[in-house]
Design an enzyme around this catalytic site. Structure first.
Site, PDB file in Angstrom:
ATOM      1  N   ALA B  70       0.823  -1.217   0.000  1.00 42.88           N
ATOM      2  CA  ALA B  70       0.000   0.000   0.000  1.00 42.88           C
ATOM      3  C   ALA B  70       0.853   1.261   0.000  1.00 42.88           C
ATOM      4  O   ALA B  70       0.575   2.213  -0.737  1.00 42.88           O
ATOM      5  CB  ALA B  70      -0.940  -0.007   1.198  1.00 42.88           C
ATOM      6  N   HIS B 176      -8.019   2.531   1.104  1.00 40.60           N
ATOM      7  CA  HIS B 176      -6.638   2.439   1.599  1.00 40.60           C
ATOM      8  C   HIS B 176      -5.766   3.507   0.960  1.00 40.60           C
ATOM      9  O   HIS B 176      -5.525   3.482  -0.237  1.00 40.60           O
ATOM     10  CB  HIS B 176      -6.057   1.052   1.316  1.00 40.60           C
ATOM     11  CG  HIS B 176      -4.999   0.640   2.294  1.00 40.60           C
ATOM     12  ND1 HIS B 176      -3.915   1.429   2.598  1.00 40.60           N
ATOM     13  CD2 HIS B 176      -4.880  -0.465   3.066  1.00 40.60           C
ATOM     14  CE1 HIS B 176      -3.175   0.803   3.504  1.00 40.60           C
ATOM     15  NE2 HIS B 176      -3.732  -0.342   3.819  1.00 40.60           N
ATOM     16  N   GLU B 282      -3.011  -7.296   8.195  1.00 45.40           N
ATOM     17  CA  GLU B 282      -2.084  -6.367   7.535  1.00 45.40           C
ATOM     18  C   GLU B 282      -0.665  -6.931   7.582  1.00 45.40           C
ATOM     19  O   GLU B 282       0.293  -6.198   7.360  1.00 45.40           O
ATOM     20  CB  GLU B 282      -2.155  -5.000   8.233  1.00 45.40           C
ATOM     21  CG  GLU B 282      -1.807  -3.798   7.391  1.00 45.40           C
ATOM     22  CD  GLU B 282      -1.823  -2.519   8.247  1.00 45.40           C
ATOM     23  OE1 GLU B 282      -2.373  -2.554   9.357  1.00 45.40           O
ATOM     24  OE2 GLU B 282      -1.295  -1.495   7.797  1.00 45.40           O
ATOM     25  N   ARG B 288       6.068  -4.732  12.774  1.00 41.75           N
ATOM     26  CA  ARG B 288       6.710  -6.022  12.501  1.00 41.75           C
ATOM     27  C   ARG B 288       7.303  -6.676  13.744  1.00 41.75           C
ATOM     28  O   ARG B 288       7.816  -7.783  13.670  1.00 41.75           O
ATOM     29  CB  ARG B 288       7.801  -5.841  11.457  1.00 41.75           C
ATOM     30  CG  ARG B 288       7.234  -5.219  10.187  1.00 41.75           C
ATOM     31  CD  ARG B 288       8.055  -5.503   8.967  1.00 41.75           C
ATOM     32  NE  ARG B 288       7.394  -4.917   7.801  1.00 41.75           N
ATOM     33  CZ  ARG B 288       7.755  -5.143   6.553  1.00 41.75           C
ATOM     34  NH1 ARG B 288       8.780  -5.922   6.295  1.00 41.75           N
ATOM     35  NH2 ARG B 288       7.097  -4.597   5.559  1.00 41.75           N
TER      36      ARG B 288
END
Lengths: 341, 341
Positions: B70, B176, B282, B288
């Site tokens: 994205a 988005h 996601e 992360r």
């Protein structure tokens, strides 16, 4: 004592609102605005007694930290002197409310911001409001353009002179935008909450609070999206090798409780340390109706807090103690007001 | 079957990313970009096996609805044909992933949006991706300018031709945004969430779903600030004399579960009807790291759902059933893929 840290004078006398309309028209027409009207004390009393104080009494709120109507600040309109004059008369009106009801209100000022204008004028008005009018804080607009977000982030050094004045005067700022000129952003349904979220992330990515260890911000509307996404923010800080949020900004950033349903307040109290929460309702404000599911006003946020298992010590912090800590001038101001000063 | 509705190809092969760098440099230099590289299947497999599929297996996710990265869409960069070419090669790469792992991925496309450009080109790419590549949805950027919010709201009639195509093709859009060029907005910490909140309020104030009763949007990141402020939105709709949210938009608007802590997911499941929730993570994406408080990845959102008392029927909707309803092409696509078509 129950202190609501977030109230705007949304029911100001018609003469005040009419003058603003005339001021805007005069600017547009390139003529001198009319003289600001004489507003009798009784008009101010009527505008307060029938709404703000009535609701405070009904809800058991003793004191509201009170500022000019946020959506009407309209920092984007006109020029710097239009903004300055509007801020001054709006702040003077708040000062009159505080003088009429010294036990029920403490003042917070609107700033004469204007897109692209240096922050110097706002410093002067902050000084006037704190030192002459006895105000305890200010509302700082991170987007004076009204939805175009053309100013630098709050962590940019161009804001630093203002922060120096805040620190010197020992007053906090509530981060609060005004109405939106951008058709993408509904004011109270998007722009307000986006600004809260945006400001928090600006703070998270900067060393502002290293530069100003005692600087304090209240992020209203329960912190926008932040508490709901607290794991995201903890994770983002960690990925960026920033310190934990507690260390990075929770000595400087506080949230109010302007969240209009029980599950939201429950999340807020679960996720955010109690020392970082200030009771607030934004009443009379963004949402004015009664929730048919509860039979009570959506913005009667005290009911949600009361419905949750909060210890007496934590309740005391939330409703009173934290406000004294975040607004260091508040206690002295109330004492002076009680003595009739 | 566990379906994750929100995965981006953030680990795409270096050759793909390098080509994008070259494409941007070529645009800046006013020269022709290099030929798009031949990327061997093995490079794609390596990029997927070591991260996305490994994590899916570890977390018990069977299928990811997968789209180009994205933040790299960067609709603001270059011109309309730069955006078109970048969307096309990015979508082609997703199609290759889906062909290599037909049981593990379904495709969602990036659109060749560009600030100020009419939506026609995006319609053509949507048709190509759905009809030729077998994709089941698209990511629609409400702010192709990348943080300047210069396009009309999603409810403006200029978007209607695109919605007509979505309805005809029977595919939903995830709202988005991409990266932010506005220094006020951190991409994953502010811009993404603000866009979610903004889109929801645009829908709330419009009659879009009267005009398109079968149009469907997924608002990602748990709906931005919306579920946390559900009382505010119910109250705003009521003040504006709009129908209740259930009637106004919950037939058309869905939220994913990209909320990275247990209290957030708990609020989401408490407040939003189960029929409006799609499991999403996601992953591999915005956050992360591993949460030191839990010892697990922040974005392992399945663990939060699993920790909550959700009935089997509701779990089934959240993890699978709702995805088939919101992505009507998904079931047929999976069946065709299983047959090797």
């Amino acid at each position: 004592m129950i202190i609501d840290c977030h109230g705007h004078y949304t029911t100001a006398p018609q003469a005040h609102t009419d003058w603003r309309t005339a001021q805007k028209a005069a600017y547009t027409d390139g003529v001198t605005p009319p003289r600001y009207p004489d507003i009798p004390d009784d008009d101010i009393r009527a505008s307060i007694d029938a709404s703000q104080r009535k609701l405070m009494t009904e809800r058991g709120v003793d004191l509201t930290i009170f500022s000019p109507r946020a959506s009407a600040m309209e920092h984007h309109f006109g020029d710097e002197s239009v903004s300055a004059r509007w801020a001054a008369v709006s702040n003077d009106l708040i000062a009159r409310v505080v003088r009429l009801y010294p036990a029920s209100f403490a003042g917070v000022c609107q700033l004469p911001q204007f897109p692209g204008a240096p922050i110097a004028r706002s410093i002067a008005e902050l000084r006037r409001c704190v030192l002459e009018l006895g105000f305890v804080g200010c509302n700082l607009n991170p987007d004076p353009s009204g939805g175009h977000w053309a100013s630098p982030p709050l962590t940019d050094r161009s804001w630093y002179p203002f922060y120096e004045a805040m620190v010197e005067l020992d007053v906090p700022a509530m981060v609060h935008v005004s109405s939106s000129c951008n058709p993408n952003f509904h004011a109270t349904g998007a722009h307000y909450l986006n600004a809260d979220t945006t400001a928090f992330m600006q703070f998270l990515t900067s060393d502002l609070f290293k530069d100003f260890p005692t600087l304090k911000f209240i992020i209203p509307h329960g912190g926008g999206a932040v508490p709901f996404h607290w794991g995201r923010y903890r994770g983002l800080a960690q990925d960026m090798k920033r310190p934990p949020l507690e260390e990075l900004l929770l000595g400087n950033v506080f949230f109010d409780t302007c969240v209009y349903h029980l599950p939201g307040i429950e999340l807020l109290l679960t996720v955010i340390p109690i020392d970082n929460l200030l009771f607030g309702s934004e009443m009379v404000g963004a949402v004015r109706g009664i929730d048919p599911r509860t039979g009570h006003y959506y913005d009667d946020t005290k009911r949600y807090v009361d419905a949750l298992p909060v210890s007496d010590a934590d309740r005391s912090k939330l409703f009173e103690g934290n406000a004294y800590r975040v607004y260091p001038r508040l206690k002295a101001q109330l004492a002076a007001a009680a003595k009739g000063h």
